[in-house]
Design a protein around this motif. Structure first.
Motif, short mmCIF file in Angstrom:
data_model
loop_
_atom_site.label_atom_id
_atom_site.label_comp_id
_atom_site.label_asym_id
_atom_site.label_seq_id
_atom_site.Cartn_x
_atom_site.Cartn_y
_atom_site.Cartn_z
N ALA A 1 -8.90 -14.45 14.99
CA ALA A 1 -9.28 -13.66 13.82
C ALA A 1 -10.55 -14.23 13.17
O ALA A 1 -11.44 -13.49 12.75
N LEU A 2 -10.62 -15.55 13.13
CA LEU A 2 -11.80 -16.21 12.53
C LEU A 2 -13.06 -15.90 13.35
O LEU A 2 -14.13 -15.60 12.79
N ALA A 3 -12.90 -15.94 14.66
CA ALA A 3 -14.04 -15.65 15.54
C ALA A 3 -14.53 -14.22 15.31
O ALA A 3 -15.73 -13.97 15.22
N ASP B 1 -17.44 -15.72 19.79
CA ASP B 1 -16.26 -16.09 20.58
C ASP B 1 -15.99 -17.56 20.31
O ASP B 1 -16.92 -18.34 20.15
N LEU B 2 -14.72 -17.93 20.25
CA LEU B 2 -14.38 -19.35 20.05
C LEU B 2 -13.32 -19.76 21.07
O LEU B 2 -12.18 -20.07 20.71
N PRO B 3 -13.67 -19.75 22.36
CA PRO B 3 -12.66 -20.10 23.35
C PRO B 3 -12.22 -21.56 23.22
O PRO B 3 -13.06 -22.45 23.05
N LEU B 4 -10.92 -21.77 23.31
CA LEU B 4 -10.37 -23.12 23.10
C LEU B 4 -10.27 -23.90 24.40
O LEU B 4 -9.93 -23.35 25.43
N TYR B 5 -10.57 -25.18 24.35
CA TYR B 5 -10.14 -26.07 25.41
C TYR B 5 -9.65 -27.34 24.74
O TYR B 5 -9.93 -27.58 23.56
N GLY B 6 -8.91 -28.14 25.47
CA GLY B 6 -8.42 -29.34 24.81
C GLY B 6 -7.42 -30.11 25.62
O GLY B 6 -7.19 -29.82 26.80
N PHE C 1 -22.73 -23.74 9.24
CA PHE C 1 -21.97 -24.32 8.13
C PHE C 1 -20.79 -23.45 7.71
O PHE C 1 -19.70 -23.96 7.45
N LYS C 2 -21.01 -22.13 7.68
CA LYS C 2 -19.91 -21.24 7.27
C LYS C 2 -18.74 -21.37 8.24
O LYS C 2 -17.59 -21.48 7.84
N LEU C 3 -19.08 -21.34 9.53
CA LEU C 3 -18.04 -21.40 10.55
C LEU C 3 -17.34 -22.77 10.54
O LEU C 3 -16.11 -22.85 10.65
N SER C 4 -18.14 -23.85 10.41
CA SER C 4 -17.44 -25.15 10.39
C SER C 4 -16.55 -25.28 9.17
O SER C 4 -15.45 -25.82 9.27
N ASN C 5 -17.00 -24.78 8.01
CA ASN C 5 -16.13 -24.86 6.83
C ASN C 5 -14.83 -24.10 7.05
O ASN C 5 -13.75 -24.60 6.75
N ASP C 6 -14.96 -22.89 7.60
CA ASP C 6 -13.76 -22.07 7.84
C ASP C 6 -12.84 -22.74 8.86
O ASP C 6 -11.62 -22.71 8.73
N GLN D 1 -10.92 -25.55 7.28
CA GLN D 1 -9.81 -25.02 6.46
C GLN D 1 -8.67 -24.51 7.32
O GLN D 1 -7.50 -24.70 7.01
N LEU D 2 -9.05 -23.86 8.43
CA LEU D 2 -8.02 -23.31 9.33
C LEU D 2 -7.17 -24.43 9.92
O LEU D 2 -5.94 -24.33 9.98
N VAL D 3 -7.84 -25.50 10.34
CA VAL D 3 -7.12 -26.64 10.91
C VAL D 3 -6.17 -27.22 9.86
O VAL D 3 -4.99 -27.46 10.12
N GLN D 4 -6.69 -27.39 8.65
CA GLN D 4 -5.86 -27.98 7.59
C GLN D 4 -4.66 -27.10 7.24
O GLN D 4 -3.57 -27.59 7.00
#
Ligand SMILES: Cc1cc2nc3c(=O)[nH]c(=O)nc-3n(C[C@H](O)[C@H](O)[C@H](O)COP(=O)(O)OP(=O)(O)OC[C@H]3O[C@@H](n4cnc5c(N)ncnc54)[C@H](O)[C@@H]3O)c2cc1C
Length: 538
Positions: free
Chosen positions: A411-413, A419-424, A449-454, A457-460
């Motif tokens: 949703a954030l992407a 696109d914010l494909p995850l790996y980890g 900056f907007k995306l990193s801030n969001d 917050q999403l992680v938290q």
């Protein structure tokens, strides 16, 4: 030539260089930021580092701050390996493995040794450092130790050069030894005195930080909680590991290796649906895997656009014509029989999840190890205007919230039109998600900056830790007021002041600042450092 560089050249064994090509080469690291240094010092001896620090200290006493930034191979993704003053380069000359004590499995080395070189050397003795497997093979040990609190698991001792040029060797001090140290009339003695007093004065605040559990928080100097133990013993190592060159410069270290399986087995599983991969992770969590890597299907798609297609993936395409996700597992055991049994168990566990599975009992002779490079194609797009800059790297979200987090990430992407494909690495609960951006455009620059801030917050909001794998560096230093309360900001300021009262060491890193100053440092095109152009492991 710059007068300072000329002066230093007459006193150092190594070289201090000011030509524009060199300064330009050191003006970027693995982050989206850029800052051109005044000069670069290619140090050859610990004494060279001491002389630079002593000189910068004397200059600062006269009111002129020449920032000192230690640098390995510059892969740092937060702008912590760039600085406007003097860069101390380690890989060129201070890259020796001095000795290996096979009995105790202890290795003594200089900070410019790379992870790949060290692991290869240790492999000759059947040993290795398991924690380092997730680090880039081109990263230096100086960089890893300075960036990562997990390094504590294998650090036996570090030697550092302090801000005034003195040397300090870390060790766990008993209560009595601490009292003796505090009595010394030296900068080292002063550090122990002031830090002990700071810990005593802030006991309640610090105990709110204390946690033995992973994930570790790398923001600020949270490791202050691990310096003094209940029995009064005192060790500075936890504070120095992960401090991103802001408290001292690492000049030598002794690390603890252990016996490791030199030929682990490898299993790759491709899933039609992402949800199946997530369920499989839950089932695999209980097994003894050495490593587990998760890649969203977008990585497979990006790879196939470059011609890297694999039969396994073709059969696992879902209705929308894409693979859902891929899991790569390594399994190790010093007993071949036990390893074989583990493999069988994994295959059994994976059976219900509609996955295509390939197994190889020896990773070292298998083509499957090339799968670790799948992320490379997505991270380095073949389009000169598009880049995949690291915004928030190595955040942690607990596995039980992963599914929910993943939906929120999609949703954030969408909200930011990226696109914010995850790996980890699911077993460590550490995740990475980089957008593709055109940094030449104002809109995409603002997104950094907007995306990193969001994202933070999403992680938290999903019980995660935004800075679980490494620190905030320069890129996120301005977040301190948003992420910490005033008392904690003040405590961290005082920690920094104890070690670096004149503000010489890596200024602007891990120190609260104004986001507008960081914006000014944004690059208009992002190119990853040559060492990470090809991501061998992540
Ligand atoms: C795909 C990808 C994944 C990554 N994943 C992780 C991860 O999971 N965890 C992680 O920690 N990093 C990660 N990184 C970042 C990078 O690999 C690490 O930061 C690595 O440790 C950098 O090593 P380096 O030699 O390039 O250090 P540099 O980038 O040169 O320096 C890193 C930091 O260490 C300091 N430093 C370097 N040498 C010294 C020294 N001798 N004394 C004091 N300070 C010093 C620098 O000032 C800087 O603050 C990742 C990077 C990429 C591209």
């Amino acid at each position: 030539m710059n007068k300072i560089a000329e002066y230093l050249n007459t006193h150092l064994v190594g070289e201090v260089v000011t030509n524009s090509a060199t300064r330009k080469a050191y003006a970027t690291d693995g982050s989206v930021l850029t800052l051109t240094p005044e000069m670069v010092a290619f140090v050859r001896r610990t004494n060279d580092i001491r002389k630079i620090a002593r000189f910068a200290w004397q200059l600062a006493e006269k009111g002129h701050v020449l920032g000192v930034t230690a640098r390995g191979n510059g892969n740092d993704t937060t702008g912590a390996a760039i600085g406007s003053g003097i860069i101390i380069n380690f890989p060129s000359h201070m890259n020796t493995i001095f000795e290996y004590d096979a009995k105790q499995k202890l290795v003594r080395l200089q900070p410019g040794v790379t992870v790949g070189t060290l692991q290869n050397a240790l492999n000759l003795y059947g040993t290795g450092i398991p924690r380092l497997r997730s680090a880039l093979s081109q990263a230096t040990l100086g960089g890893v130790v300075a960036n990562c609190r997990h390094a504590l698991e294998y650090i036996d001792q570090v030697e550092v050069v302090l801000a005034n040029g003195d040397i300090l060797q870390t060790q766990a001090l008993s209560k009595r030894e601490l009292t003796k140290k505090k009595g010394e009339q030296s900068f080292e003695g002063e550090i122990y005195r002031k830090l002990d007093a700071l810990i005593e004065d802030n006991e309640a605040l610090i105990s709110s930080l204390a946690s033995e559990d992973e994930p570790l928080d790398h923001f600020g100097f949270a490791a202050i909680a691990n310096v003094k133990q209940k029995n009064g013993s005192f060790d500075l190592t936890p504070l120095l590991a992960g401090s991103q060159g802001t408290l001292a410069v690492v000049s030598e270290m002794i690390l603890q290796a252990e016996y490791v399986d030199q030929a682990p087995a490898i299993v790759v599983a491709a899933f039609k649906e992402e949800a199946h991969a997530r369920d499989a992770i839950d089932a695999l969590e209980k097994l003894e895997l050495r490593d587990l890597t998760y890649l969203n299907g977008a990585y497979v798609e990006a790879a196939s656009a470059f011609g890297k297609t694999y039969e396994t993936f073709e059969t696992m395409k879902n209705d929308s014509g894409a693979v859902g996700a891929v899991l790569i597992m390594t399994i190790s055991d010093l007993s071949t029989h036990a390893k074989h049994k583990k493999l069988k168990k994994i295959q059994k566990v994976l059976k219900p999840f509609d996955a295509e599975i390939i197994v190889d009992e020896d990773e070292t002779v298998s083509d499957l190890d090339a799968m670790f490079s799948l992320a490379e194609w997505q991270l380095n797009p073949d389009d000169k205007d598009t880049a995949t800059p690291p915004l928030l790297e190595g955040f942690s979200v607990p596995l039980e919230r992963f599914e929910e987090f993943n939906s929120a990430l999609v949703a954030l992407a969408k909200k930011h039109h990226v696109d914010l494909p995850l790996y980890g690495r699911p077993l460590e609960e550490v995740w990475y998600a980089r957008p593709q951006l055109k940094l030449g455009t104002v809109g995409d620059k603002q997104k950094v900056f907007k995306l990193s801030n969001d994202l933070i917050q999403l992680v938290q909001s999903h019980a995660g830790v935004p800075f679980a794998a490494s620190g905030e560096g320069r890129l996120h230093a301005h977040q301190s007021k948003a992420l910490l309360d005033e008392q904690m900001v003040e405590l961290y300021r005082q920690v920094k002041e104890v070690f670096d009262p004149l503000g010489i060491l890596n200024p602007g890193v891990k120190q609260p600042g104004d986001v507008r100053d960081t914006v000014k440092l944004l690059r208009s095109e992002y190119v990853a450092p040559a060492a990470t152009d090809f991501v061998a492991r992540f």
